[in-house]
Design an enzyme around this catalytic site. Structure first.
Site, PDB file in Angstrom:
ATOM      1  N   LYS A  52       0.200  -2.764   5.722  1.00 22.02           N
ATOM      2  CA  LYS A  52      -1.246  -2.854   5.281  1.00 22.02           C
ATOM      3  C   LYS A  52      -1.873  -4.300   5.661  1.00 22.02           C
ATOM      4  O   LYS A  52      -2.586  -4.374   6.433  1.00 22.02           O
ATOM      5  CB  LYS A  52      -1.339  -2.639   4.012  1.00 22.02           C
ATOM      6  CG  LYS A  52      -1.246  -1.158   3.433  1.00 22.02           C
ATOM      7  CD  LYS A  52      -1.261  -1.070   2.127  1.00 22.02           C
ATOM      8  CE  LYS A  52      -0.719   0.529   1.782  1.00 22.02           C
ATOM      9  NZ  LYS A  52      -0.498   0.771   0.300  1.00 22.02           N
ATOM     10  N   GLN A  96      -0.170  -2.275  -5.247  1.00 26.05           N
ATOM     11  CA  GLN A  96       0.613  -1.501  -4.987  1.00 26.05           C
ATOM     12  C   GLN A  96       1.487  -0.662  -6.005  1.00 26.05           C
ATOM     13  O   GLN A  96       2.069  -1.590  -7.071  1.00 26.05           O
ATOM     14  CB  GLN A  96       1.764  -2.291  -3.876  1.00 26.05           C
ATOM     15  CG  GLN A  96       2.557  -1.157  -3.334  1.00 26.05           C
ATOM     16  CD  GLN A  96       2.044  -0.188  -2.237  1.00 26.05           C
ATOM     17  OE1 GLN A  96       0.986  -0.449  -1.844  1.00 26.05           O
ATOM     18  NE2 GLN A  96       2.679   1.040  -1.894  1.00 26.05           N
ATOM     19  N   ASP A 119      -8.295   2.017  -3.226  1.00 30.88           N
ATOM     20  CA  ASP A 119      -7.278   3.196  -3.195  1.00 30.88           C
ATOM     21  C   ASP A 119      -7.772   4.407  -3.994  1.00 30.88           C
ATOM     22  O   ASP A 119      -7.118   5.580  -3.813  1.00 30.88           O
ATOM     23  CB  ASP A 119      -6.250   2.515  -4.279  1.00 30.88           C
ATOM     24  CG  ASP A 119      -4.866   2.122  -3.308  1.00 30.88           C
ATOM     25  OD1 ASP A 119      -4.529   2.724  -2.229  1.00 30.88           O
ATOM     26  OD2 ASP A 119      -4.158   1.341  -3.747  1.00 30.88           O
TER      27      ASP A 119
HETATM   28  N1  GUN Z   1       2.203   3.859  -3.609  1.00 32.57           N
HETATM   29  C1  GUN Z   1       2.370   4.905  -3.077  1.00 32.57           C
HETATM   30  N2  GUN Z   1       1.385   5.254  -2.609  1.00 32.57           N
HETATM   31  C2  GUN Z   1       0.380   4.241  -2.564  1.00 32.57           C
HETATM   32  C3  GUN Z   1      -0.916   3.900  -2.313  1.00 32.57           C
HETATM   33  O1  GUN Z   1      -1.644   4.669  -1.726  1.00 32.57           O
HETATM   34  N3  GUN Z   1      -1.547   2.989  -2.746  1.00 32.57           N
HETATM   35  C4  GUN Z   1      -0.868   2.024  -3.616  1.00 32.57           C
HETATM   36  N4  GUN Z   1      -1.639   1.052  -4.216  1.00 32.57           N
HETATM   37  N5  GUN Z   1       0.325   2.213  -4.017  1.00 32.57           N
HETATM   38  C5  GUN Z   1       0.861   3.442  -3.514  1.00 32.57           C
END
Ligand code: GUN
Length: 295
Positions: A52, A96, A119
């Site tokens: 990211k 995350q 998110d």
């Molecule tokens: N863990 C698995 N998928 C995601 C996501 O799309 N965003 C975040 N923040 N954590 C995750």
């Protein structure tokens, strides 16, 4: 059979965002800024967050990675989120997941201000999604919509079966596919671990979204001839013969399912790349809303 290649599709979206950043900065304004919080050193989370942050740099976004030890206290995390909420130079905040056991994930999700919830996990964002309001769509379902759009997959009137009911993927995906929008208007069935006759239901799917997190669960005899297959699974499976000691597997047994499908996403190189594209689009949306920029 059409391979729904996430690399090509995400590249095209990243190019569009990159152009917007060039326009924005040409006006003398700052770039969009994503702040990412990573707790501990879970290998998969490290990889996702690194990816990211790297993509932000590629398209001209600013990004800040904030790391905490696995043992971090919940209040410390919430304090950091509050600081980022109040920082006018930060547009989007992501934490995350998963988080260590001592941390209440829901509390953390709710600590993020909805205007920075790129998110789309905050209950305010989820509620708006249910009501068909403008909001941040969770990145993976958003990425899947962008994929359907890029490859011009017709969804109207189709039977979509979503396997998995998580707040991150399955549930929002089922809502989006059933909504009255261009890449919606499906009749949707949502399945989960307690579903009876799962195979029979999957066999009725014109569009099958596999988001249950069990490697190669969907077999060739579970899909209809000509179905569109969206594989959301990304699981590390130990494999001593692989360089890293593991291989990434999707939720779909690719070869046998691809033989019947009209279109299918590969893993890796499919939905995962689109998830990042969705996150970047949300971050740009947060920036535009904050700065009152319209195009
Ligand atoms: N863990 C698995 N998928 C995601 C996501 O799309 N965003 C975040 N923040 N954590 C995750």
């Amino acid at each position: 059979m059409l391979l729904l290649d996430g690399k090509t599709a995400s590249q095209s979206i990243k190019e569009q965002i990159k152009q917007k950043v060039i326009e924005i900065t040409a006006l003398g304004k700052r770039s969009p800024h994503l702040a990412a919080i990573l707790v501990g050193n879970n290998g998969a989370s490290e990889t996702y967050v690194a990816s990211k942050v790297k993509t932000c740099a590629e398209i001209g976004f600013e990004s800040t990675l904030i790391r905490f030890e696995d043992s971090v206290n919940e209040n410390v995390l919430i304090e950091k989120i509050n600081t980022l909420n109040n920082d006018s130079g930060v547009d989007g905040i992501l934490v995350q997941l998963p988080l260590p056991k001592q941390i209440n994930e829901q509390k953390i999700i709710e600590a993020i201000h909805p205007s920075k919830d790129v998110d789309g996990f905050h209950p305010v964002s989820a509620g708006k999604l249910v009501q068909g309001m403008q909001t941040f769509i969770p990145a993976t379902p958003y990425g899947i919509l962008l994929m359907l759009q890029y490859f011009n997959i017709d969804t109207k009137g189709k039977h979509a079966v979503v396997v998995g009911r998580s707040n991150i993927v399955g549930r929002p995906m089922s809502i989006l596919l059933s909504s009255n929008t261009k890449y919606g208007n499906c009749t949707v069935t949502i399945c989960h671990s307690q579903t009876k006759n799962l195979k029979e239901i999957c066999l009725q799917a014109d569009i099958l979204v596999a988001a249950l997190g069990r490697p190669e669960f969907v077999k060739g005899d579970m899909v209809k001839e000509g179905a569109v297959i969206i594989d959301v699974g990304i699981t590390r499976v130990e494999d001593a013969s692989a360089k890293k000691g593991y291989r990434i597997k999707g939720d779909v047994a690719f070869d046998e399912v691809a033989a019947k499908a009209s279109a299918i996403t590969p893993v890796p190189g499919g939905v995962g790349l689109m998830t990042i594209a969705g996150l970047l689009k949300n971050t740009l949306q947060a920036y535009e809303a904050r700065s009152g920029l319209t195009y």
